[in-house]
Motif scaffolding. Structure first.
Motif, PDB file in Angstrom:
ATOM      1  N   ARG A 218      19.903 -64.931  30.409  1.00 34.36           N
ATOM      2  CA  ARG A 218      19.675 -65.349  29.234  1.00 34.36           C
ATOM      3  C   ARG A 218      18.835 -66.615  29.544  1.00 34.36           C
ATOM      4  NH1 ARG A 218      23.999 -66.091  25.021  1.00 34.36           N
ATOM      5  NH2 ARG A 218      24.335 -63.984  25.414  1.00 34.36           N
ATOM      6  N   GLY A 219      19.395 -67.448  30.381  1.00 35.78           N
ATOM      7  CA  GLY A 219      18.824 -68.808  30.583  1.00 35.78           C
ATOM      8  C   GLY A 219      17.405 -68.668  31.235  1.00 35.78           C
TER       9      GLY A 219
ATOM     10  N   LEU B 144      24.749 -65.068  31.311  1.00 35.55           N
ATOM     11  CA  LEU B 144      24.328 -66.428  30.757  1.00 35.55           C
ATOM     12  C   LEU B 144      23.021 -66.752  31.634  1.00 35.55           C
ATOM     13  CD1 LEU B 144      24.601 -68.757  28.811  1.00 35.55           C
ATOM     14  CD2 LEU B 144      26.354 -69.796  30.889  1.00 35.55           C
TER      15      LEU B 144
ATOM     16  N   GLY C  98      13.816 -69.517  29.712  1.00 31.62           N
ATOM     17  CA  GLY C  98      13.155 -70.308  30.483  1.00 31.62           C
ATOM     18  C   GLY C  98      11.550 -69.835  30.603  1.00 31.62           C
TER      19      GLY C  98
END
Length: 236
Positions: free
Chosen positions: A34-35, A31, A39
């Motif tokens: 992925r963030g 996660l 970004g």
């Protein structure tokens, strides 16, 4: 080799039945990645948009500078054209004035020749002056029939090609009594007469008509000058 993770609340987590921090971080790593990726994509898109805006700004700036330069050049060209047109109009007016001065019938021998043909007998012309657009004649007519002679002169001037037919008028009439001869002097007494002043407006003649009038009145020099100006294209 991964660095050990310090978990100060490990015992407390066990008591509460919660997973260890190692398991939690291991589960949340995708996660976070992925963030971070999202970004990075957002940041890259923002940088790309900023770059495009900057490039567009530079393009518009160059275009604006070119338009400003063209506008300045256009203004200068218009000013130069206006100045050239003003000079051309001034030159045209000067040329027209000189041409009219060279071909005018008002001060030429043709005017005097025309007057000589139209002055009745026993009428004396004392002066002939050009005042602007008018011809002013002063003189006197001898009696008898002084008024008839003045009227005949007026009618003859109205038929002159140099004057407007309806522009000839009597300005002044004054009777001059007869003057007897002085005692002891030889000579006949002066007869009675009528002094007069006539005015006539000059006619505006085209070049072809001027040429015909000049030739009719025997003003060959003026006629040749008129033909030369016509050949040079200085006359309509």
């Amino acid at each position: 080799m991964n660095a050990p993770i310090l978990d100060l609340l490990r015992e407390r987590r066990r008591e509460l039945g919660q997973e260890s921090i190692v398991s939690v971080l291991r589960d949340r790593r995708p996660l976070l990645l992925r963030g971070a990726l999202i970004g990075a994509l957002v940041l890259g898109a923002a940088v790309a948009a900023t770059a495009l805006v900057f490039l567009r700004y530079q393009f518009v700036k160059v275009q604006t500078a070119q338009l400003t330069r063209f506008e300045v050049e256009s203004t200068q060209m218009q000013a130069e054209m206006a100045a050239s047109k003003a000079k051309l109009n001034q030159l045209t007016a000067t040329t027209r004035s000189l041409t009219e001065g060279l071909t005018t019938l008002r001060t030429s021998s043709a005017l005097l020749a025309d007057l000589q043909l139209r002055i009745p007998e026993d009428l004396q012309l004392k002066s002939a002056q050009v005042e602007g657009e008018n011809l002013v004649l002063k003189g006197q007519a001898l009696d008898p029939m002084a008024f008839a002679r003045i009227n005949a002169l007026q009618l003859e001037l109205a038929r002159s090609p140099l004057l407007k037919p309806k522009g000839v008028s009597v300005v002044k009439l004054e009777r001059i009594p007869a003057t007897p001869a002085a005692p002891g002097q030889a000579g006949a007494p002066s007869p009675a007469a009528v002094s007069f002043e006539l005015t006539g407006a000059f006619a505006s003649l085209p070049a072809a008509r001027q040429l015909a009038v000049l030739q009719q009145l025997g003003s060959e020099g003026m006629a040749r000058r008129l033909l030369l100006l016509q050949a040079e294209g200085l006359l309509p």
